[in-house]
Design an enzyme around this catalytic site. Structure first.
Site, PDB file in Angstrom:
ATOM      1  N   GLU A 140       0.862  -1.184   0.000  1.00  0.00           N
ATOM      2  CA  GLU A 140       0.000   0.000   0.000  1.00  0.00           C
ATOM      3  C   GLU A 140       0.902   1.239   0.000  1.00  0.00           C
ATOM      4  O   GLU A 140       1.866   1.276   0.758  1.00  0.00           O
ATOM      5  CB  GLU A 140      -0.909   0.030   1.222  1.00  0.00           C
ATOM      6  N   GLU A 191      -5.667  -2.909  12.518  1.00  0.00           N
ATOM      7  CA  GLU A 191      -5.308  -3.755  11.365  1.00  0.00           C
ATOM      8  C   GLU A 191      -6.247  -4.951  11.272  1.00  0.00           C
ATOM      9  O   GLU A 191      -6.662  -5.344  10.183  1.00  0.00           O
ATOM     10  CB  GLU A 191      -3.848  -4.219  11.454  1.00  0.00           C
ATOM     11  N   GLU A 197     -10.181   3.825   5.953  1.00  0.00           N
ATOM     12  CA  GLU A 197      -9.405   4.324   7.094  1.00  0.00           C
ATOM     13  C   GLU A 197     -10.264   5.045   8.137  1.00  0.00           C
ATOM     14  O   GLU A 197     -10.113   4.811   9.328  1.00  0.00           O
ATOM     15  CB  GLU A 197      -8.245   5.197   6.620  1.00  0.00           C
TER      16      GLU A 197
HETATM   17  N1  TRP Z   1      -3.182   0.884   5.668  1.00  0.00           N
HETATM   18  C1  TRP Z   1      -2.264   1.138   6.749  1.00  0.00           C
HETATM   19  C2  TRP Z   1      -3.139   1.393   7.954  1.00  0.00           C
HETATM   20  O1  TRP Z   1      -3.665   2.422   8.148  1.00  0.00           O
HETATM   21  C3  TRP Z   1      -1.383   2.317   6.529  1.00  0.00           C
HETATM   22  C4  TRP Z   1      -0.046   2.051   5.909  1.00  0.00           C
HETATM   23  C5  TRP Z   1       0.879   1.173   6.330  1.00  0.00           C
HETATM   24  C6  TRP Z   1       0.539   2.739   4.823  1.00  0.00           C
HETATM   25  N2  TRP Z   1       1.986   1.269   5.561  1.00  0.00           N
HETATM   26  C7  TRP Z   1       1.813   2.201   4.632  1.00  0.00           C
HETATM   27  C8  TRP Z   1       0.114   3.742   3.994  1.00  0.00           C
HETATM   28  C9  TRP Z   1       2.656   2.689   3.662  1.00  0.00           C
HETATM   29  C10 TRP Z   1       0.950   4.221   2.997  1.00  0.00           C
HETATM   30  C11 TRP Z   1       2.222   3.690   2.823  1.00  0.00           C
HETATM   31  O2  TRP Z   1      -3.440   0.559   8.695  1.00  0.00           O
HETATM   32 ZN    ZN Z   2      -5.768   1.657   8.443  1.00  0.00          ZN
END
Ligand code: TRP
Ligand code: ZN
Length: 902
Positions: free
Chosen positions: A130, A307, A329
């Site tokens: 991500e 998570e 989110e």
């Molecule tokens: N989806 C993750 C969360 O909020 C966020 C996240 C983790 C993320 N690593 C990342 C977003 C790297 C951007 C880049 O739980």
């Molecule tokens: Zn998240």
């Protein structure tokens, strides 16, 4: 990275309005990895088909920093071309039949300092996909609305990488030639590629078998480096509690046989919800009483929950495009906040959690909403999506979801969630789809009636201001509140329409202090303790009848909407609320307003010296009553007695002199220290626990209040030259039975500026030199120390030469650089501009290593335009110095360009 720029060399802007469905679908993906740090080989076999709803066109696959070796279509070599870094295939089979595409590439994980894609950390392999990291592993349609079934085979040296993990279930494993072995994983759920993950290395696991309510068995595992197993109990307990909570509150069970969490020391963010294989920053996994504070324990519970809750909100239903990021989110933060509250047994602990969440929103999100990076919860455009993982998307997004729950009720919200999953399970959808589900499940609610207007919370940036005026008619026994709302212009949004603002109200008798029953004029509802007033116009009013005495209004109870509330309270009214409001949030808020008012008066009255007394006796005696109250619990007291932070104070001012704010706040702290000295002594003694350590909220609150007491006692003592309390703090630092007490004692010495801080810091380093997460605290404490005559910056530069400093490790970089630039305004905003020069150097240095981390640091000067001189000009110069670099990443470029735009 030419491919991301248009002909003029400007970075490409991505617009929400330009969304089109993908031209191809990818049904299955079979990945085979030959893992090698210097050169990992990736074979990607996909089944694709054309999307019949979209005009026929070439297949354009995303890629980044890949070496392409071979492309086969249905087993045959094929022609291809490159469009920047994209791989373009034009001669694909006609028609809508599925076809096979086989792509063979290599990449270099050991050189991957961006920590996006496949990288190594401590000789193990990890992935972070991500938002757009999968394209750094293989050519793909790297967008969340392309969902596929994954089969993954990992091959690696068995001695170096004994553990091989990926999403889903392990279906095969065995040995290969030359000391190598393999593992094959099949994920039973289709997913977007940003949820792909693999891990390989020397890891050990804490394991737990659980049986769900529905009677299914699951294996839970927490993987860490050998030696860290004694720090995994709390994460495992948090995971078990999360599984149970989602099933109990929302009827959402664990949908996998196996659920894994893996900790890594090198990670850009907090953690990542990869399907069945969550990867965590070790900071949010590892804890035992000797190395982690109560705050660490609480953060672990909330991040593990967050998570895990993504498994449904984000993974089963995902985002159509990254503009919808808050769909997963905002909703998941709301869910983790509710989870943490439900994990508290005392109602007061729930209120404490709410206050803490609001404090984050107001100190971080409100400034974002008022600054150059302001954006709606559902943005309209971006250059670099990584820059939009913001407090607006997360925390304001959670407030928007919370307002929906307020408008439809807790049961109505659960119904809305049920309908959302009935409609969209397995799909990639939009924020509109979620809001519509909530409204449709609650057709008679005000949310359903006001839905289009309510959704302005998704499209309009900026924090609304709600102003209220009250008038009491003693003869008629009525009390009327008149409201007006407004919202300042933000970039590209000059005028705003009125928001739907749920305002939870109460009335407190100004003489009796009693909660007055609420009867709304013109309504047949029975008298109640609270009234939910839903404001929809620019102006509105409400009248209560049968009001027997002049009331003090308690407005926006529980912080029922993310707005700034203006009400011209007198000090006496605020003291009444502080002493009597049954709503703990507004009780706390009354104390904050009193302190804030005194601070601002002292700051703007430039004729007064900052050393003069800022706080009046009424405030100090109210604080004494709170501290000594037998009814209130320790955690709540600690929050009430914490002064508004320098950043929050700065947000209330049109012209910001950071040194004056710092001096005034320090003067206030000293007044609280000396004015309540006897009370702090009592509080310190009265909040000692000798029993076994437990991180629960009640015990943590007692430790927090004892720590605060010690800190004020050391501050007062250091001023008066008295050695008793600093001596006691050093003793406590030495005998503490847990990290919370130990870190608080060390902090008390460091923040009071006492000479004993030096030996204590040296001893702390010697004790924990092999504990990275504790060393982070050691660095952060020094970089965040209150500035005395400009001493922090030289100390920070010195810390960067320490053998344990490593700018490539994001946690360590944050512990020094961010603790100074973001969390220490008194040290950072120097009249000689040296703090800003340091900032510019670090932004540029970090950008060459890890643009995501650099771009976060770049935001430390977001609010430069409101700084007083000489800070303002010096900040502009530092920004210009960064902007002048020709090879900046898109990440940093976007932040700096926005800051400098008018
Ligand atoms: N989806 C993750 C969360 O909020 C966020 C996240 C983790 C993320 N690593 C990342 C977003 C790297 C951007 C880049 O739980
Ligand atoms: Zn998240």
């Amino acid at each position: 990275m030419l491919q991301f720029r248009d002909n003029e060399g400007a970075p490409t802007v991505i617009n929400r309005a330009d969304y089109t469905a993908p031209a191809y679908r990818i049904d299955t993906v079979e990945l085979t990895f030959d893992l090698d740090p210097a050169k990992t080989r990736v074979l990607n076999k996909m089944t694709l088909r054309r999307n019949p709803d979209v005009p026929a066109q070439a297949l354009k696959l995303d890629g980044e920093e890949l070496n392409l070796a071979r492309v086969l279509v249905n087993g045959q070599g094929t022609s291809f071309k490159m469009d920047g870094e994209r791989l373009v295939l034009e001669n694909l089979p006609e028609g809508n039949e599925p076809f096979q595409l086989e792509i063979f590439t290599t990449c270099a994980p050991v050189k991957n300092t961006k920590l996006s894609g496949l990288y190594t950390s401590n000789d193990s392999f990890f992935t972070q996909c991500e938002a757009e990291g999968f394209r750094r592993i293989t050519y793909f349609l790297d967008r969340p609305d392309v969902m596929a079934m994954y089969t993954v085979t990992l091959r690696a040296d068995k001695a170096k990488y004994p553990v091989l993990l990926s999403n889903g279930n392990l279906v095969d494993s065995g040995t290969l030639e030359d000391g190598r072995h393999f593992a094959k994983w099949v994920d039973p759920h289709k997913k977007p590629c940003y949820l792909f993950a693999l891990v390989a290395g020397q890891l050990v696991a804490r394991e737990q078998r659980i049986t769900s309510r529905a009677g299914k068995d699951h294996l839970l595992q927490v993987f860490v480096r050998p030696g860290d197993l004694d720090k995994t109990e709390h994460a495992m307990n948090s995971l078990m509690a999360s599984v149970a909570w989602d099933e109990a509150r929302f009827g959402l069970p664990l949908d996998l046989e196996r659920f894994m969490i893996v900790a890594t020391a090198d990670f850009n963010m907090g953690a990542m919800e990869n399907k069945g294989l969550n990867i965590f920053n070790s900071k949010y996994v590892l804890a035992n009483q000797a190395t982690a504070t109560d705050v660490d324990f609480a953060n672990i519970e909330s991040v593990v929950g967050h998570e895990y809750f993504h498994n449904w909100t984000g993974n089963r239903i995902t985002c159509r495009d990254w503009f919808q990021l808050s769909l997963k989110e905002g909703l998941t933060v709301f869910r983790d906040q509710e989870f943490s509250q439900d994990m508290c047994f005392e109602p007061s602990a729930r209120a404490v959690k709410r206050i803490e969440d609001v404090r984050v929103l107001r100190t971080a999100q409100f400034p974002e909403d008022a600054g150059p990076m302001a954006h709606p919860v559902r943005p309209d455009s971006y250059i670099e999506i990584n820059n939009f993982y913001t407090v607006t998307i997360y925390e304001k997004g959670a407030e928007v979801v919370r307002m929906m729950q307020t408008l439809v009720g807790r049961d109505g919200f659960a119904k809305g969630m049920k309908l959302y999953f009935e409609r969209f399970d397995g799909q990639a959808v939009t924020c509109d789809d979620f809001a519509q589900s909530m409204a449709d499940a609650n057709p008679s609610s005000s949310l359903a009636q006001l839905l289009p207007q309510f959704k302005l919370w998704y499209s309009q940036a900026g924090t609304p201001r709600l102003s209220a005026r009250g008038s009491f008619d003693a003869a008629a026994q009525t009390y009327t509140l008149q409201f007006t709302q407004s919202c300042a212009a933000t970039a590209n949004q000059a005028t705003k329409q009125a928001f739907v603002i749920p305002v939870l109200l109460g009335l407190v008798g100004s003489n009796s202090g009693a909660a007055l029953p609420l009867t709304v004029q013109g309504s047949s509802d029975a008298a109640a303790d609270n009234h939910l007033f839903v404001m929809t116009g620019d102006t509105a009013s409400i009248t209560f009848t049968g009001v027997a005495e002049e009331p003090v209004p308690s407005i926006l109870r529980g912080f029922s909407a993310p707005v700034v509330l203006d009400f011209d309270y007198s000090d006496a009214q605020l003291l009444t609320l502080l002493a009597n409001d049954p709503d703990p949030f507004n009780r706390w808020e009354a104390g904050q307003r009193l302190a804030l008012r005194s601070a601002i008066n002292a700051i703007v009255d430039t004729s007064a010296s900052t050393g003069a007394s800022v706080l009046n006796d009424a405030y100090l005696s109210a604080m004494r009553s709170v501290l000594r109250s037998p009814q209130l619990d320790a955690a709540f007291k600690e929050l009430v007695l914490t002064l508004p932070g320098e950043t929050y104070i700065a947000e209330q001012l049109d012209v910001v002199d950071p040194q004056r704010i710092h001096a005034v706040r320090e003067a206030m702290r000293l007044q609280i220290a000396t004015g309540l000295q006897a009370d702090w002594e009592w509080a310190f003694d009265a909040h000692q626990d000798n029993g076994a350590y437990s991180p629960d909220a009640t015990s943590a609150g007692r430790r927090a209040l004892a720590g605060m007491s010690l800190s004020y006692l050391c501050l007062a003592a250091t001023q008066s030259g008295d050695a008793v309390w600093p001596g006691k703090a050093l003793q406590r630092f030495k005998d503490a039975g847990n990290m919370t007490d130990q870190a608080n004692a060390l902090q008390a010495l460091v923040t009071s500026g006492h000479a004993l801080a030096t030996p204590a810091l040296a001893r702390f380093h010697a004790m924990f030199k092999h504990e990275d997460l504790v060393l982070d605290k050691w660095f952060a404490l020094q970089a965040g120390a209150p500035d005395r005559g400009g001493n922090v910056l030289p100390a920070v530069r010195q810390l960067m030469t320490h053998a344990d400093f490593n700018i490539r490790n994001p946690n360590r970089a944050r512990s020094v650089i961010f603790s100074y630039c973001n969390a220490n305004p008194g040290g950072f905003h120097r009249a000689d501009a040296a703090g800003y020069v340091y900032w510019a150097e670090r932004v540029i240095e970090l950008d060459g290593i890890n643009p995501q981390v650099a771009a976060r640091l770049a935001r430390a000067l977001d609010r430069w335009k409101r700084l007083a001189e000489p800070y303002r000009s010096a900040a502009r110069e530092a920004l210009a110095r960064v902007a002048a670099k020709s090879d900046l990443s898109n990440d940093v470029r976007e932040v700096i360009d926005r800051a400098l735009a008018d």
